[in-house]
Design an enzyme around this catalytic site. Structure first.
Site, mmCIF file in Angstrom:
data_model
loop_
_atom_site.group_PDB
_atom_site.id
_atom_site.type_symbol
_atom_site.label_atom_id
_atom_site.label_comp_id
_atom_site.label_asym_id
_atom_site.label_seq_id
_atom_site.Cartn_x
_atom_site.Cartn_y
_atom_site.Cartn_z
ATOM 1 N N CYS A 7 -6.932 13.628 6.202
ATOM 2 C CA CYS A 7 -6.714 13.621 5.164
ATOM 3 C C CYS A 7 -7.787 14.163 4.177
ATOM 4 O O CYS A 7 -7.931 14.866 3.184
ATOM 5 C CB CYS A 7 -6.517 12.432 4.308
ATOM 6 S SG CYS A 7 -7.617 11.023 4.210
ATOM 7 N N ALA A 67 1.065 -1.201 0.045
ATOM 8 C CA ALA A 67 0.035 0.046 -0.142
ATOM 9 C C ALA A 67 0.965 1.427 -0.005
ATOM 10 O O ALA A 67 1.288 1.568 1.107
ATOM 11 C CB ALA A 67 -1.192 0.217 1.267
ATOM 12 N N SER A 107 5.855 4.283 2.938
ATOM 13 C CA SER A 107 5.454 3.245 2.142
ATOM 14 C C SER A 107 6.378 2.987 1.092
ATOM 15 O O SER A 107 6.276 1.544 0.735
ATOM 16 C CB SER A 107 3.814 3.824 1.834
ATOM 17 O OG SER A 107 4.067 4.968 1.061
ATOM 18 N N GLY A 165 3.700 1.210 5.411
ATOM 19 C CA GLY A 165 4.859 1.750 5.990
ATOM 20 C C GLY A 165 4.648 2.079 7.591
ATOM 21 O O GLY A 165 5.332 3.044 8.044
ATOM 22 N N CYS A 196 -9.863 4.103 9.546
ATOM 23 C CA CYS A 196 -9.251 3.607 8.413
ATOM 24 C C CYS A 196 -8.453 2.591 8.206
ATOM 25 O O CYS A 196 -8.646 1.599 7.157
ATOM 26 C CB CYS A 196 -8.711 4.873 7.629
ATOM 27 S SG CYS A 196 -8.017 4.844 5.794
ATOM 28 N N GLY A 256 3.954 8.755 0.386
ATOM 29 C CA GLY A 256 5.050 9.190 1.437
ATOM 30 C C GLY A 256 6.206 8.253 1.377
ATOM 31 O O GLY A 256 6.309 7.292 0.655
ATOM 32 N N VAL A 257 7.368 8.855 2.185
ATOM 33 C CA VAL A 257 8.569 8.152 2.090
ATOM 34 C C VAL A 257 8.590 6.603 2.782
ATOM 35 O O VAL A 257 9.260 5.836 2.327
ATOM 36 C CB VAL A 257 9.521 9.046 2.893
ATOM 37 C CG1 VAL A 257 9.157 9.465 4.278
ATOM 38 C CG2 VAL A 257 10.914 8.282 2.698
#
Length: 375
Positions: free
Chosen positions: A198, A6, A13, A125, A101, A10-11
């Site tokens: 988000c 998934a 994941s 991540g 989530c 971002g860094v």
């Protein structure tokens, strides 16, 4: 193993996906499209849920050399996370949408789809660790990097979900993950972490709720009342604008008689009453939880110096004794969780999650239904 990675954009994941490849797994990257209208989610490179993030995830997958797909889960996300967020605030409680989530989307909808497609596991991540227990089961533990530990928001996962999960970053400090990303040529190496919700575009929860709740809000205004005297101190424009423990934004216009600041102590959404008082009245010593989720076998009692509960995503640990009992006859909840804190905690709101630990191991979690204050 065949693994779905998934990739949020971002860094963390991105590096997790790269490590899964290096571990010998057959990895496919996916990005979750969670908004029915991507423009309605916040813009800018923040590491979750934007169009830019989708592009960043695709570029990272290209660098790693893995297939990449976008999975549209926007309808389910809206129902399970966004609607739950609105309903919980409308009920005078304080939700944690990131935790919801994980429970409903990333490790339910995504994992179920992955297994149905023939994959064996989902890699993310998240900063947490999985270890094998003495009886051959799987245990969820805190990450090495305490400042980035995310085991709290994973406390909703059951043992089956954990058996099909991979957390490749749990044994690595965040600073090393960023260095590794740069060495791998991943452009997200210096991308800022995401901290806001988000689906709230500008970070203004109250404004977003006012717009979205509309007529669903049970009360658009009401009294702000002093707990001790019963005096009406002011008016507000909606109970959803407040959470237990809140100090700022009360706009009372005059200080308390003792000059000390006031805090939100209670929210009654039906009458529209927000009760305020001094900080010491926020002290809680007992917590009653519902809808427990266990990361393994359900316990009946947990006690001892290593038993703690965490009440916020990056909050302190509180030593506690935990008892699990059967719910009332006819109740939708098969069990209830009673938590006795050894020392008071402050500003604990219904709707939040209480995540239970035994040392570094996550035992499970429960949704806070009510609290009992110190007399």
């Amino acid at each position: 193993m065949k693994v779905v990675a998934a990739m949020s954009g971002g860094v963390d994941s991105a590096v997790a996906a790269a490590r899964a490849v290096e571990a010998g797994h057959e990895v496919t990257g996916i990005h979750l499209a969670l908004s029915r209208n991507p423009q309605s989610y916040r813009s800018g490179a923040r590491g979750c849920c934007t169009i830019e993030d989708s592009n960043d995830a695709r570029r990272a997958a290209d660098v790693i050399g893995i297939p990449f797909y976008v999975w549209d889960l926007s309808d389910r996300f809206h129902t399970e996370v966004v609607e739950d967020f609105m309903d919980t605030y409308a009920a005078g409680e304080t939700p944690n949408p990131c935790l919801r989530c994980n429970e409903k989307i990333k490790f339910a909808a995504v994992l179920d789809r992955a297994l149905a497609l023939g994959f064996d596991a989902v890699a993310t991540g998240h900063y947490a660790q999985l270890t094998e227990s003495a009886d051959g089961g799987v245990e969820l533990h805190r990450a090495i990097d305490e400042g980035k530990d995310q085991s709290y928001v994973l406390g909703v996962l059951d043992e089956r979900q954990l058996r099909h999960s991979l957390f490749p970053l749990g044994d690595t400090p965040k600073a090393e993950v960023r260095r590794e990303a740069a060495e791998r040529g991943l452009l997200v190496a210096d991308k800022p972490d995401s901290h806001d919700i988000c689906f709230v575009a500008d970070g203004d929860n109250a404004g977003w709720l006012e717009e979205k709740l509309g007529e669903r809000a049970p009360n658009h205004g009401g009294d702000i009342v002093d707990e001790a005297s019963g005096e009406v101190l002011g008016q507000h424009e909606g109970t959803y604008r407040y959470t237990v423990g809140q100090r700022r934004g009360l706009k009372l216009g005059r200080p308390a008689a003792d000059g000390k600041p006031r805090f939100v102590l209670d929210i009654e959404p039906v009458s529209g009453t927000v009760t305020v008082g001094p900080r010491e009245r926020l002290a809680v010593e007992r917590i009653h939880g519902v809808r427990p989720r266990w990361c393994g076998a359900a316990p009946t009692e947990l006690a001892g110096p290593d038993v703690t509960v965490q009440l916020r995503a990056h909050g302190a640990e509180h030593r506690a004794t935990v008892r699990v009992s059967s719910g009332p006859a006819g109740s939708d909840d098969p069990s209830q969780v009673d938590i006795a804190l050894h020392e008071p905690a402050y500003g604990i709101a219904p709707g939040q999650a209480a995540v239970i630990y035994d040392g570094s191991r996550v035992v499970g979690s429960a949704t806070i239904a009510r609290t009992e204050r110190v007399d």
